[in-house]
Motif scaffolding. Structure first.
Motif, PDB file in Angstrom:
ATOM      1  N   PHE A 155      28.381  38.540  34.483  1.00 34.49           N
ATOM      2  CA  PHE A 155      29.117  39.745  34.433  1.00 34.49           C
ATOM      3  C   PHE A 155      30.718  39.350  33.821  1.00 34.49           C
ATOM      4  CE2 PHE A 155      32.431  42.606  36.107  1.00 34.49           C
ATOM      5  CZ  PHE A 155      31.916  43.731  35.523  1.00 34.49           C
ATOM      6  N   THR A 156      31.348  39.904  32.979  1.00 30.83           N
ATOM      7  CA  THR A 156      32.748  39.785  32.742  1.00 30.83           C
ATOM      8  C   THR A 156      33.482  40.939  32.757  1.00 30.83           C
ATOM      9  OG1 THR A 156      32.012  40.357  30.188  1.00 30.83           O
ATOM     10  CG2 THR A 156      31.960  37.880  30.790  1.00 30.83           C
ATOM     11  N   ALA A 186      27.053  29.161  41.175  1.00 29.75           N
ATOM     12  CA  ALA A 186      27.812  30.057  40.816  1.00 29.75           C
ATOM     13  C   ALA A 186      28.763  29.304  39.670  1.00 29.75           C
ATOM     14  CB  ALA A 186      28.408  30.772  41.588  1.00 29.75           C
ATOM     15  N   LEU A 187      29.167  29.900  38.536  1.00 29.00           N
ATOM     16  CA  LEU A 187      30.226  29.650  37.788  1.00 29.00           C
ATOM     17  C   LEU A 187      31.011  30.458  37.515  1.00 29.00           C
ATOM     18  CD1 LEU A 187      27.784  27.441  34.671  1.00 29.00           C
ATOM     19  CD2 LEU A 187      29.275  26.360  36.778  1.00 29.00           C
ATOM     20  N   VAL A 188      32.478  30.557  37.177  1.00 25.11           N
ATOM     21  CA  VAL A 188      33.409  31.542  36.760  1.00 25.11           C
ATOM     22  C   VAL A 188      33.848  31.084  35.524  1.00 25.11           C
ATOM     23  CG1 VAL A 188      33.975  32.119  39.052  1.00 25.11           C
ATOM     24  CG2 VAL A 188      35.043  30.425  38.250  1.00 25.11           C
ATOM     25  N   ALA A 189      34.273  32.029  34.627  1.00 18.37           N
ATOM     26  CA  ALA A 189      35.243  31.809  33.453  1.00 18.37           C
ATOM     27  C   ALA A 189      36.502  32.295  33.872  1.00 18.37           C
ATOM     28  CB  ALA A 189      34.482  32.849  32.280  1.00 18.37           C
ATOM     29  N   GLU A 190      37.546  31.187  33.434  1.00 22.52           N
ATOM     30  CA  GLU A 190      38.851  31.476  34.052  1.00 22.52           C
ATOM     31  C   GLU A 190      39.711  31.654  32.664  1.00 22.52           C
ATOM     32  OE1 GLU A 190      42.173  29.653  36.978  1.00 22.52           O
ATOM     33  OE2 GLU A 190      40.418  28.647  36.449  1.00 22.52           O
ATOM     34  N   TRP A 224      36.664  36.292  42.743  1.00 21.90           N
ATOM     35  CA  TRP A 224      35.137  36.567  42.292  1.00 21.90           C
ATOM     36  C   TRP A 224      34.876  37.791  42.871  1.00 21.90           C
ATOM     37  CZ3 TRP A 224      31.452  37.204  46.088  1.00 21.90           C
ATOM     38  CH2 TRP A 224      30.278  36.871  45.710  1.00 21.90           C
ATOM     39  N   LEU A 225      35.206  38.338  43.956  1.00 21.94           N
ATOM     40  CA  LEU A 225      34.719  39.597  44.548  1.00 21.94           C
ATOM     41  C   LEU A 225      34.971  40.634  43.614  1.00 21.94           C
ATOM     42  CD1 LEU A 225      33.285  40.937  47.121  1.00 21.94           C
ATOM     43  CD2 LEU A 225      35.556  41.323  47.995  1.00 21.94           C
ATOM     44  N   PRO A 226      36.097  40.987  42.993  1.00 15.49           N
ATOM     45  CA  PRO A 226      36.068  42.100  42.014  1.00 15.49           C
ATOM     46  C   PRO A 226      35.003  42.190  40.841  1.00 15.49           C
ATOM     47  CG  PRO A 226      38.203  41.547  42.635  1.00 15.49           C
ATOM     48  CD  PRO A 226      37.338  40.197  43.203  1.00 15.49           C
ATOM     49  N   LEU A 227      34.879  40.990  40.422  1.00 15.54           N
ATOM     50  CA  LEU A 227      33.731  40.656  39.361  1.00 15.54           C
ATOM     51  C   LEU A 227      32.334  40.975  40.081  1.00 15.54           C
ATOM     52  CD1 LEU A 227      35.166  37.656  37.934  1.00 15.54           C
ATOM     53  CD2 LEU A 227      35.233  39.797  36.653  1.00 15.54           C
ATOM     54  N   TRP A 228      32.349  40.635  41.101  1.00 17.43           N
ATOM     55  CA  TRP A 228      30.925  40.708  41.772  1.00 17.43           C
ATOM     56  C   TRP A 228      30.572  42.266  41.999  1.00 17.43           C
ATOM     57  CZ3 TRP A 228      26.144  39.276  42.761  1.00 17.43           C
ATOM     58  CH2 TRP A 228      25.525  39.829  44.130  1.00 17.43           C
ATOM     59  N   ASP A 229      31.854  42.835  42.427  1.00 15.27           N
ATOM     60  CA  ASP A 229      31.744  44.136  42.877  1.00 15.27           C
ATOM     61  C   ASP A 229      31.625  45.212  41.524  1.00 15.27           C
ATOM     62  OD1 ASP A 229      31.865  44.064  45.519  1.00 15.27           O
ATOM     63  OD2 ASP A 229      33.981  44.415  45.395  1.00 15.27           O
ATOM     64  N   VAL A 270      37.779  35.847  34.695  1.00 17.47           N
ATOM     65  CA  VAL A 270      37.264  37.003  33.778  1.00 17.47           C
ATOM     66  C   VAL A 270      35.863  37.081  33.569  1.00 17.47           C
ATOM     67  CG1 VAL A 270      39.584  36.752  32.492  1.00 17.47           C
ATOM     68  CG2 VAL A 270      37.312  35.370  31.814  1.00 17.47           C
ATOM     69  N   GLY A 271      35.222  36.387  34.248  1.00 14.79           N
ATOM     70  CA  GLY A 271      33.663  36.403  34.376  1.00 14.79           C
ATOM     71  C   GLY A 271      32.967  35.564  35.407  1.00 14.79           C
ATOM     72  N   LEU A 272      31.722  35.858  35.616  1.00  9.04           N
ATOM     73  CA  LEU A 272      30.857  35.050  36.680  1.00  9.04           C
ATOM     74  C   LEU A 272      29.439  34.856  36.114  1.00  9.04           C
ATOM     75  CD1 LEU A 272      28.850  37.192  38.142  1.00  9.04           C
ATOM     76  CD2 LEU A 272      30.960  37.705  39.516  1.00  9.04           C
TER      77      LEU A 272
END
Length: 153
Positions: free
Chosen positions: A92-93, A58-62, A18-23, A68-70
């Motif tokens: 963010f994607t 929080a949700l994520v796309a996997e 998650w962290l690289p997407l957040w960054d 690949v997204g949050l």
């Protein structure tokens, strides 16, 4: 990337992915280097997703085992309705996932979460220069016409 990424709640074990997407999200809005968010803000944000007393989710796309997204959203009270409002705060994607349905799927998942929570409204904002995202948003919601003012202390 498959046409439909899996949209799911973020898990505690997702932090490193998650962290690289957040960054990336923060960098997009100029929060990097000297203006980066303090690590304590990121850590508190992360902990809120798992705190039952917090209205932040929080949700994520996997896709193919990769995040690949949050999307982060929260519920809050309003003076104009009894039901809670849902504010989609962060979306963010990853660049490789853009234009392949992850953003749409994340927004639609927030819509479903809002319906489940009894919220009749989801809203968000984006920077006026983010025209690529606006093309997507214009297909999924209507512009409210409101202008955001803020004062930072």
């Amino acid at each position: 990337m498959p046409a439909s990424p899996l949209i799911r709640p973020v898990l505690r074990t997702d932090y490193e992915r998650w962290l690289p997407l957040w960054d990336g999200y923060n960098a997009f809005y100029g929060r990097f280097g000297a203006s980066a968010l303090p690590r304590a803000v990121t850590e508190r944000t992360w902990s809120r997703f798992f705190d039952a007393y917090e209205p932040v989710h929080a949700l994520v796309a996997e896709s193919e085992g990769e995040l690949v997204g949050l999307v982060h959203y929260l519920f809050h009270r309003s003076t104009t309705a009894i039901e809670p409002s849902c504010y989609l705060q962060d979306l963010f994607t990853a660049e490789a996932a853009r234009g392949k349905g992850a953003g749409t799927a994340l927004i639609e998942a927030v819509y479903q979460a809002a319906r489940t929570a009894g919220s009749p409204r989801v809203y968000w904002q984006t920077h006026e220069s983010n025209v690529v995202a606006q093309r997507l948003y214009d297909t999924l919601a209507e512009r409210s016409g409101f202008i955001v003012y803020r004062k930072i202390f």
